[in-house]
Enzyme design. Structure first.
Site, PDB file in Angstrom:
ATOM      1  N   GLU A  33       0.947  -1.308   0.192  1.00  0.00           N
ATOM      2  CA  GLU A  33      -0.262   0.202   0.006  1.00  0.00           C
ATOM      3  C   GLU A  33       0.954   1.109  -0.182  1.00  0.00           C
ATOM      4  O   GLU A  33       1.877   1.424   0.894  1.00  0.00           O
ATOM      5  CB  GLU A  33      -0.821  -0.002   1.387  1.00  0.00           C
ATOM      6  CG  GLU A  33      -1.674   1.428   1.320  1.00  0.00           C
ATOM      7  CD  GLU A  33      -2.518   1.835   0.292  1.00  0.00           C
ATOM      8  OE1 GLU A  33      -2.438   2.792  -0.251  1.00  0.00           O
ATOM      9  OE2 GLU A  33      -3.312   0.858  -0.246  1.00  0.00           O
ATOM     10  N   ARG A  34       0.489   2.016  -1.064  1.00  0.00           N
ATOM     11  CA  ARG A  34       1.536   3.347  -1.101  1.00  0.00           C
ATOM     12  C   ARG A  34       1.021   4.652  -0.296  1.00  0.00           C
ATOM     13  O   ARG A  34       1.899   5.395   0.113  1.00  0.00           O
ATOM     14  CB  ARG A  34       1.420   3.700  -2.658  1.00  0.00           C
ATOM     15  CG  ARG A  34       0.199   4.484  -3.267  1.00  0.00           C
ATOM     16  CD  ARG A  34       0.193   4.814  -4.745  1.00  0.00           C
ATOM     17  NE  ARG A  34      -1.063   5.158  -4.946  1.00  0.00           N
ATOM     18  CZ  ARG A  34      -1.355   5.854  -6.156  1.00  0.00           C
ATOM     19  NH1 ARG A  34      -0.455   5.606  -7.068  1.00  0.00           N
ATOM     20  NH2 ARG A  34      -2.624   6.310  -6.321  1.00  0.00           N
ATOM     21  N   GLY A  38      -6.898   0.630   4.335  1.00  0.00           N
ATOM     22  CA  GLY A  38      -8.185   0.891   3.980  1.00  0.00           C
ATOM     23  C   GLY A  38      -8.553   1.875   2.890  1.00  0.00           C
ATOM     24  O   GLY A  38      -9.795   1.552   2.490  1.00  0.00           O
ATOM     25  N   LYS A  50     -19.791   9.470   5.922  1.00  0.00           N
ATOM     26  CA  LYS A  50     -20.945   9.049   6.713  1.00  0.00           C
ATOM     27  C   LYS A  50     -20.909   9.638   8.164  1.00  0.00           C
ATOM     28  O   LYS A  50     -22.045   9.883   8.756  1.00  0.00           O
ATOM     29  CB  LYS A  50     -20.863   7.465   7.238  1.00  0.00           C
ATOM     30  CG  LYS A  50     -21.279   6.572   5.574  1.00  0.00           C
ATOM     31  CD  LYS A  50     -22.274   7.265   4.658  1.00  0.00           C
ATOM     32  CE  LYS A  50     -21.951   6.865   3.327  1.00  0.00           C
ATOM     33  NZ  LYS A  50     -21.009   7.652   2.608  1.00  0.00           N
ATOM     34  N   ALA A 175     -24.710  14.840 -10.211  1.00  0.00           N
ATOM     35  CA  ALA A 175     -25.885  14.602  -9.203  1.00  0.00           C
ATOM     36  C   ALA A 175     -25.896  12.824  -8.946  1.00  0.00           C
ATOM     37  O   ALA A 175     -26.970  12.368  -9.163  1.00  0.00           O
ATOM     38  CB  ALA A 175     -26.974  14.850  -9.721  1.00  0.00           C
ATOM     39  N   VAL A 264     -15.072   8.594 -11.512  1.00  0.00           N
ATOM     40  CA  VAL A 264     -13.962   8.193 -11.118  1.00  0.00           C
ATOM     41  C   VAL A 264     -13.270   7.807 -12.239  1.00  0.00           C
ATOM     42  O   VAL A 264     -13.928   7.098 -13.318  1.00  0.00           O
ATOM     43  CB  VAL A 264     -14.014   7.052  -9.947  1.00  0.00           C
ATOM     44  CG1 VAL A 264     -14.606   7.861  -8.839  1.00  0.00           C
ATOM     45  CG2 VAL A 264     -14.782   5.964 -10.668  1.00  0.00           C
ATOM     46  N   HIS A 436     -43.914  -5.713  14.083  1.00  0.00           N
ATOM     47  CA  HIS A 436     -44.696  -4.571  14.201  1.00  0.00           C
ATOM     48  C   HIS A 436     -44.496  -3.968  15.682  1.00  0.00           C
ATOM     49  O   HIS A 436     -44.516  -4.390  16.569  1.00  0.00           O
ATOM     50  CB  HIS A 436     -46.064  -4.709  13.945  1.00  0.00           C
ATOM     51  CG  HIS A 436     -46.972  -3.729  14.280  1.00  0.00           C
ATOM     52  ND1 HIS A 436     -47.354  -2.826  13.082  1.00  0.00           N
ATOM     53  CD2 HIS A 436     -48.010  -3.463  15.205  1.00  0.00           C
ATOM     54  CE1 HIS A 436     -48.074  -1.943  13.523  1.00  0.00           C
ATOM     55  NE2 HIS A 436     -48.492  -2.149  14.909  1.00  0.00           N
TER      56      HIS A 436
END
EC number: 1.8.1.4
Length: 457
Positions: A33-34, A38, A50, A175, A264, A436
């Site tokens: 990983e550079r 994650g 989020k 959008a 992207v 319910h």
């Protein structure tokens, strides 16, 4: 030279999951990983956004506290504090990924990896040999000519989520999911938001009825939406002036900042692919149904190979290709079983075919709908806007698609995903007892409605 059974390039949600599963299967595994363990999702996408959207939701809830019989003083948003909280969440999960890799004895190699051919990979000055290699390098934000990111006024998603001061006005180009989420966030905080979309509707890949409901809801919240529009140029000054070409003719728009959310581009450069038989088609690495490239022992997963550009798709692909290389019997991914979620206010969630797509394929269908305003839990909670929609094959009872807009639909869609993946028909869903009072009862009622059996509407 160190040798591995598997070397994974990229430690995003596809790469690190593949590495862990391979280790569980007894392989000797390394992951290169550079930048950040994650990947984009954890550090600059799914997770921190989020967190920001949750902060916005808390602010909205306080603003409407009186609707629930609660008296509070006027709330004040601190964008800097929201950003700090989001970065803390990303950092915590980054450490979690590191711990998981170490727990599973996956060797972490820091640096930019390149394929050398003949099962060899270089990372910096070191060379490694691996029986199998997985390319999981992800994608980056697409740059629109004339709207290159400057980190100050013209922002990518990265800069958009670490702003210290709230802009009074902001234009968002695109959008789709990313654009809609940022529009929802900044609108909740008080910015004047304008969404600019070149297609004839927002959320172009969603069911048209669901997209229309979302469109009306966003406009009701004060977001200006301009569809069938292209940005022809931008003039920089104290403010940005966007020159637009719209269906009504040329126009201009002045804003403090612009977020470009126009899709992207796969990260296929500088990987040494020219030293292999790996093919790149339309900017993405070509693979077969088992994620194999044309180079023996080299696989590719996630955003670098195809849409939908979703973390859970990448993770599933990682597990699939690792189990395939281990000799397990695996089932290729059916993309119509991959759910998509947009975490705006209101949320949008879907799986499978839209109504228009099902009809275009010549299918005879049954469509069921159930509105939030007819659900007891929704009424008690103040959630009166939203819709659950299901689409079935009229001849076989196969669930072809499910589409939802409203609060918490991202947490409800998986009921339909499980039903669709398990090839359940309407009969199994109809005879399932839903608790319910819950929002999930709308899933049941929508299916009942498709077959003329709805009780509460």
């Amino acid at each position: 030279m160190q040798k591995f059974d598997l070397l994974v390039i990229g430690a995003g949600p596809g790469g690190y999951v593949a590495a862990i599963r391979a280790a569980q299967l007894g392989m000797k595994v390394a992951i290169a990983e550079r930048e950040h363990l994650g990947g984009i999702c954890l550090n600059w996408g799914c997770i921190p956004t989020k967190s920001l959207l949750k902060s916005a939701a808390v602010l909205d809830a306080i603003k409407h506290a009186k609707d629930y019989g609660v008296e509070v003083s006027a709330p004040k948003a601190s964008l800097a504090s929201m950003v700090e909280k989001s970065r803390e969440a990303a950092a915590k999960l980054g450490q979690g990924v590191k711990s998981l890799l170490k727990k599973n004895k996956v060797e972490i190699i820091e640096g930019e990896a390149k394929l050398l051919g003949n099962s060899k990979v270089s990372v910096g000055a070191n060379t490694y040999e691996a029986k199998n290699i997985i390319i999981a390098t992800g994608a980056r934000a697409r740059v629109i000519p004339g709207l290159e990111f400057d980190g100050s006024k013209i922002l990518s998603y990265k800069e958009a989520m670490i702003q210290k001061d709230l802009p009074k006005s902001i234009a968002i180009i695109g959008a789709g999911a990313i654009g809609i989420e940022f529009a929802s966030f900044y609108n909740s905080l008080g910015s004047k938001v304008t969404l600019i979309e070149m297609q004839d509707k927002i959320l172009f890949n969603e069911d048209e009825e669901i997209a229309t409901i979302a469109h009306k809801s966003f406009e009701k919240k004060g977001i200006t939406i301009i569809t069938e529009a292209k940005v022809k140029g931008v003039k920089k000054g104290a403010q940005l002036t966007l020159e637009l070409d719209t269906k009504k003719g040329p126009s201009s728009l002045q804003v403090e900042k612009v977020i470009v959310a126009a899709g992207v581009v796969a990260n296929t450069e500088n990987l040494g692919l020219d030293k292999t038989k790996v093919k790149v088609v339309d900017g993405q690495i070509k693979v077969d149904e088992y994620l194999q490239t044309d180079e023996k022992g080299v696989f590719a997963i996630g955003d670098v190979i195809s849409a939908p550009w979703l973390a859970h798709k990448a993770s599933h692909e990682g597990i699939l290709c690792v189990e395939f290389m281990a000799g397990h019997k695996v089932k290729p991914i059916d993309k119509t079983n991959i759910p998509g979620c947009i975490y705006s206010d209101p949320q949008v969630a879907s799986v499978g075919l839209t109504e228009a797509k099902a009809r275009s394929l010549g299918k005879e269908i049954k469509v069921g709908k159930f509105p939030f305003f007819a659900n007891g839990k929704a009424i008690a909670s103040g959630y009166t806007e939203g819709l659950v929609k299901t689409i079935f094959d009229a001849k076989t009872g196969e669930l072809l698609g499910a589409h939802m807009v409203g609060p918490y639909v991202s947490e409800m869609i998986n009921t339909y995903v499980l039903a669709k993946t398990s090839e359940l028909t309407e009969q199994e869903i109809i005879h399932t007892i839903f608790p319910h009072p819950t929002l999930s009862e709308m899933l049941h009622e929508s299916v009942l409605d498709a077959y003329g059996k709805a009780i509460h509407i």
